[in-house]
Design an enzyme around this catalytic site. Structure first.
Site, PDB file in Angstrom:
ATOM      1  N   GLY A   1      46.394  29.187  34.980  1.00 26.54           N
ATOM      2  CA  GLY A   1      47.244  29.859  35.213  1.00 26.54           C
ATOM      3  C   GLY A   1      48.555  29.108  35.010  1.00 26.54           C
ATOM      4  O   GLY A   1      49.869  29.620  34.162  1.00 26.54           O
TER       5      GLY A   1
ATOM      6  N   CYS B   1      38.763  37.368  35.489  1.00 28.29           N
ATOM      7  CA  CYS B   1      39.684  36.593  36.091  1.00 28.29           C
ATOM      8  C   CYS B   1      41.192  37.032  34.963  1.00 28.29           C
ATOM      9  O   CYS B   1      41.524  37.745  34.160  1.00 28.29           O
ATOM     10  CB  CYS B   1      39.696  35.155  34.678  1.00 28.29           C
ATOM     11  SG  CYS B   1      41.308  34.056  34.969  1.00 28.29           S
ATOM     12  N   ASN B   2      41.704  37.323  36.192  1.00 33.79           N
ATOM     13  CA  ASN B   2      43.114  37.660  36.008  1.00 33.79           C
ATOM     14  C   ASN B   2      44.561  37.083  35.289  1.00 33.79           C
ATOM     15  O   ASN B   2      45.139  38.240  34.545  1.00 33.79           O
ATOM     16  CB  ASN B   2      44.056  38.452  37.148  1.00 33.79           C
ATOM     17  CG  ASN B   2      43.460  38.846  38.840  1.00 33.79           C
ATOM     18  OD1 ASN B   2      43.942  40.073  38.613  1.00 33.79           O
ATOM     19  ND2 ASN B   2      42.634  38.608  39.384  1.00 33.79           N
ATOM     20  N   THR B   3      44.022  35.848  34.668  1.00 30.17           N
ATOM     21  CA  THR B   3      44.572  35.005  33.892  1.00 30.17           C
ATOM     22  C   THR B   3      44.160  35.665  32.401  1.00 30.17           C
ATOM     23  O   THR B   3      45.355  35.664  31.361  1.00 30.17           O
ATOM     24  CB  THR B   3      44.913  33.727  33.998  1.00 30.17           C
ATOM     25  OG1 THR B   3      45.330  33.515  35.557  1.00 30.17           O
ATOM     26  CG2 THR B   3      45.663  32.909  33.565  1.00 30.17           C
TER      27      THR B   3
ATOM     28  N   SER C   1      37.941  31.402  34.876  1.00 31.02           N
ATOM     29  CA  SER C   1      38.117  30.196  33.958  1.00 31.02           C
ATOM     30  C   SER C   1      37.619  29.209  35.123  1.00 31.02           C
ATOM     31  O   SER C   1      37.213  28.133  35.251  1.00 31.02           O
ATOM     32  CB  SER C   1      40.320  29.237  35.053  1.00 31.02           C
ATOM     33  OG  SER C   1      39.802  30.110  35.976  1.00 31.02           O
TER      34      SER C   1
ATOM     35  N   CYS D   1      44.213  36.962  42.050  1.00 34.13           N
ATOM     36  CA  CYS D   1      43.027  35.977  40.687  1.00 34.13           C
ATOM     37  C   CYS D   1      41.571  36.233  41.679  1.00 34.13           C
ATOM     38  O   CYS D   1      41.675  35.871  42.924  1.00 34.13           O
ATOM     39  CB  CYS D   1      43.533  34.398  41.136  1.00 34.13           C
ATOM     40  SG  CYS D   1      43.086  33.111  40.976  1.00 34.13           S
ATOM     41  N   THR D   2      40.553  35.918  41.260  1.00 31.90           N
ATOM     42  CA  THR D   2      39.629  36.215  41.376  1.00 31.90           C
ATOM     43  C   THR D   2      39.433  34.974  42.829  1.00 31.90           C
ATOM     44  O   THR D   2      37.903  35.799  42.956  1.00 31.90           O
ATOM     45  CB  THR D   2      38.458  36.537  40.286  1.00 31.90           C
ATOM     46  OG1 THR D   2      38.416  35.164  39.483  1.00 31.90           O
ATOM     47  CG2 THR D   2      38.509  38.016  39.951  1.00 31.90           C
ATOM     48  N   HIS D   3      40.084  34.495  42.093  1.00 35.79           N
ATOM     49  CA  HIS D   3      39.135  33.099  43.365  1.00 35.79           C
ATOM     50  C   HIS D   3      40.067  33.248  44.684  1.00 35.79           C
ATOM     51  O   HIS D   3      39.518  32.399  45.358  1.00 35.79           O
ATOM     52  CB  HIS D   3      40.152  31.524  42.868  1.00 35.79           C
ATOM     53  CG  HIS D   3      39.428  30.790  41.757  1.00 35.79           C
ATOM     54  ND1 HIS D   3      40.225  31.397  40.248  1.00 35.79           N
ATOM     55  CD2 HIS D   3      38.987  29.630  41.539  1.00 35.79           C
ATOM     56  CE1 HIS D   3      39.208  30.273  39.850  1.00 35.79           C
ATOM     57  NE2 HIS D   3      38.993  29.849  40.492  1.00 35.79           N
TER      58      HIS D   3
END
Length: 266
Positions: free
Chosen positions: A42, A72-74, A10, A183-185
């Site tokens: 998200g 991206c997890n979402t 994202s 979350c990859t952030h």
């Protein structure tokens, strides 16, 4: 001519996965697309996230990638299985690797998951964790402010420390000994999160485990690249190329990188 591994996210968060992959696989070429213009994912509903994820996927598939990493997890929660079923290249997400890494780290089977609202509501992590170990107890916590702190480049600031402390306070009273950065952030905030949670809590960046699985999958499909051909990484964003470049250069240590602006959707 080298074929690239494709990464989609994202925004800039998936660069945390790219960094781990390039550490383990320095001969590989990377094509990365961050949909910064529509970040964060998200709060969006699953159907919209799946649509955006397919748009990014098709963009990179059209450029001849040999493997896709949904970094991206979402997006992983919303679209991984559909995309994996329909593409004829290997596709990997970040939720299963993160879950496996957490189960290796925990000593008391009490695991916390930090994620976006979309990832937390999807129950993807509790499902994955309990699928691997039925005895595990999972506390999930949505941290909606984290992504904007990272995307704005404030992830080393006093603002970041304040946001982390306020957001993670509910976890301090639990007995968790392991936290998944779902979350990859969030790995860009890892030092601050580790400091707040204390020495007794392992903080898991799924990027490392994901990189190991990327390596294993490429090897299995005979797609590993060990040649010394010239590498031309390509980075694409739907948002500001300058903001993307500033964060990417810091995180990946690529001072000469170029970032291309693209448009997706209508």
């Amino acid at each position: 001519m080298k074929q690239a591994i494709g990464f989609i996210d994202s925004g800039v968060g998936g660069l945390t996965v790219v960094r781990e992959v390039l550490k383990q696989l320095p001969h590989e070429q990377v094509y990365y697309l961050g949909d910064t213009a529509r970040c964060p994912y998200g709060p969006r509903d699953k159907e919209e996230v799946a649509k955006f994820t397919w748009e990014m996927t098709n963009f990179l598939v059209d450029r001849g990638i040999k493997m896709l990493v949904i970094a991206c997890n979402t997006a992983t929660a919303a679209a991984l299985y559909d995309i994996r079923e329909k593409l004829d290249i290997p596709v990997i997400g970040v939720i299963q690797p993160g879950s496996r890494a957490a189960l290796k780290a925990t000593r008391n089977n009490k695991i916390g998951v930090l994620g976006t609202l979309g990832t937390v509501e999807s129950m993807a992590y509790p499902t994955a964790l309990k699928g691997l170990n039925r005895r595990v107890e999972v506390d999930s916590l949505a941290c909606p402010k984290f992504v904007s702190v990272v995307e704005s480049g404030e992830y080393k600031s006093a603002i970041a420390k304040k946001v982390v402390a306020e957001s993670l306070l509910p976890l301090k009273s639990t007995k968790i000994d392991t936290v998944i950065l779902g979350c990859t952030h969030y790995p860009l905030l890892k030092p601050i999160i580790e400091n707040f949670m204390g020495d007794g809590v392992a903080v898991i960046n799924s990027g490392e485990e994901t990189a190991s699985e990327v390596s294993a999958l490429l090897d299995y499909h005979n797609l590993l690249d060990s040649t010394d051909e010239e590498i031309e990484h390509r980075f694409f964003t739907t948002g500001s190329t300058q903001i993307f470049k500033d964060i990417a250069k810091d995180w990946l240590n690529m001072p000469d990188m170029t970032v291309e602006h693209i448009k997706l959707g209508k």
